[in-house]
Scaffold this active site. Structure first.
Site, mmCIF file in Angstrom:
data_model
loop_
_atom_site.group_PDB
_atom_site.id
_atom_site.type_symbol
_atom_site.label_atom_id
_atom_site.label_comp_id
_atom_site.label_asym_id
_atom_site.label_seq_id
_atom_site.Cartn_x
_atom_site.Cartn_y
_atom_site.Cartn_z
ATOM 1 N N GLY A 18 0.816 -1.205 0.000
ATOM 2 C CA GLY A 18 0.000 0.000 0.000
ATOM 3 C C GLY A 18 0.851 1.256 0.000
ATOM 4 O O GLY A 18 0.562 2.223 -0.715
ATOM 5 N N ASP A 75 9.755 7.044 7.954
ATOM 6 C CA ASP A 75 9.349 6.568 9.270
ATOM 7 C C ASP A 75 8.300 7.539 9.748
ATOM 8 O O ASP A 75 8.446 8.758 9.601
ATOM 9 C CB ASP A 75 10.526 6.501 10.239
ATOM 10 C CG ASP A 75 10.215 5.582 11.422
ATOM 11 O OD1 ASP A 75 9.838 4.430 11.181
ATOM 12 O OD2 ASP A 75 10.338 6.013 12.580
ATOM 13 N N SER A 76 7.231 7.019 10.269
ATOM 14 C CA SER A 76 6.120 7.894 10.631
ATOM 15 C C SER A 76 5.439 7.378 11.878
ATOM 16 O O SER A 76 5.615 6.226 12.278
ATOM 17 C CB SER A 76 5.114 7.996 9.476
ATOM 18 O OG SER A 76 4.690 6.715 9.068
ATOM 19 N N ARG A 190 2.512 12.480 5.179
ATOM 20 C CA ARG A 190 3.397 11.948 4.139
ATOM 21 C C ARG A 190 3.367 12.850 2.905
ATOM 22 O O ARG A 190 4.395 13.094 2.272
ATOM 23 C CB ARG A 190 2.995 10.523 3.776
ATOM 24 C CG ARG A 190 3.977 9.855 2.827
ATOM 25 C CD ARG A 190 3.715 8.367 2.661
ATOM 26 N NE ARG A 190 4.029 7.653 3.894
ATOM 27 C CZ ARG A 190 3.183 6.851 4.540
ATOM 28 N NH1 ARG A 190 1.960 6.671 4.078
ATOM 29 N NH2 ARG A 190 3.537 6.246 5.637
#
Length: 203
Positions: A18, A75-76, A190
Site C-alpha cells: 500500500g 518513518d512515521s 506523508r
C-alpha cells in the site's frame, strides 16, 4: 542545495504494498521505475533509532547499500501532546501482540492513557513523517512532514489504517478513518514530506 535525483530507478525501502502504491502515485510524473524491499528480497533492518529520522535513515541506507541504487524510506507515527509525544517512534510497537498488530488495542490504550491523565479537550496530536532519500555513496537528504489535529473517541471510520479512526485533522470534520484514501493521501503528513522531497530533489 539539495542533491538532485538522477536516473530512472528507485528502491522504496518497505515491504508494504500500500505504501509503495501511494509513493508510486506521487512520483508518477517523473518516469521512475519503483521497486521495493520485497522485490529485491531484502530483509527489514532493525529499527534501533529513537527518532523518526534515525529510523528512516537506517532503512534507506540499508536498501541503497544492498542494491547499489538510490533508496527512499519513511518513518512515521502519531505524537500525542498530552502524552509527551507518545507513542511517537513506537507507534507500531504499541499495537504488537506477538501474533501481529492490533491497532484497536493501541487506540484504546491511547484513549485510556489520556483519560487517566485527565487530558483536556481538544486532545491535540500530530501525525509525523520523515522521508530520507539515500544514495549508495552514503549521501542522504531528509524531509520532515506533519499533519496536526486532535484525538477523538469513540473510533470513527474503517478506511485507512493504524490510528486513523481516532485522528481528526485540523480543518476537517472527518477522521482519517472516515476519509477517502486518496483525499487523505493528498493532505497527510506523508504528502507534506513528499511535497518537500519533490521540490528539493526532483523539480
Amino acid at each position: 542545495m539539495t542533491r538532485q535525483f538522477e536516473g530512472d530507478q528507485l528502491i522504496v525501502a518497505t515491504h508494504n504494498r500500500g505504501k509503495l502504491e501511494e509513493i508510486a502515485q506521487l512520483l508518477s510524473p517523473y518516469g521512475i521505475r519503483l521497486t521495493s524491499n520485497a522485490d529485491h528480497e531484502l530483509p527489514e533492518p532493525e529499527e534501533t533509532g529513537t527518532t523518526f529520522v534515525e529510523n528512516a535513515r537506517i532503512k534507506a541506507h540499508a536498501a541503497a547499500k544492498a542494491t547499489g541504487l538510490p533508496a527512499l524510506a519513511d518513518d512515521s507515527g502519531l505524537a500525542i501532546d498530552a502524552l509527551d509525544g507518545q507513542p511517537g517512534v513506537y507507534t507500531a510497537d504499541w499495537a504488537e501482540t506477538g501474533d501481529g498488530r492490533d491497532f484497536v488495542m493501541a487506540m484504546t490504550k491511547a484513549h485510556e492513557m489520556l483519560d487517566a491523565k485527565g487530558a483536556e479537550e481538544p486532545r491535540t496530536a500530530r501525525f509525523c513523517c520523515t522521508l530520507v532519500l539515500a544514495w549508495p555513496d552514503g549521501h542522504d537528504e531528509v524531509f520532515p512532514g506533519e499533519m496536526t489535529g486532535q484525538i477523538v473517541w469513540p473510533m470513527r471510520g474503517d478506511q485507512g489504517h493504524g490510528y486513523d479512526p481516532i485522528f481528526q485533522p485540523d480543518g476537517y470534520d472527518l477522521t482519517f478513518g472516515e476519509m477517502d484514501r486518496w483525499e487523505k493521501n493528498r493532505i497527510s503528513h506523508r504528502a507534506d514530506a513528499f511535497h518537500k522531497l519533490i521540490k528539493g530533489c526532483f523539480d
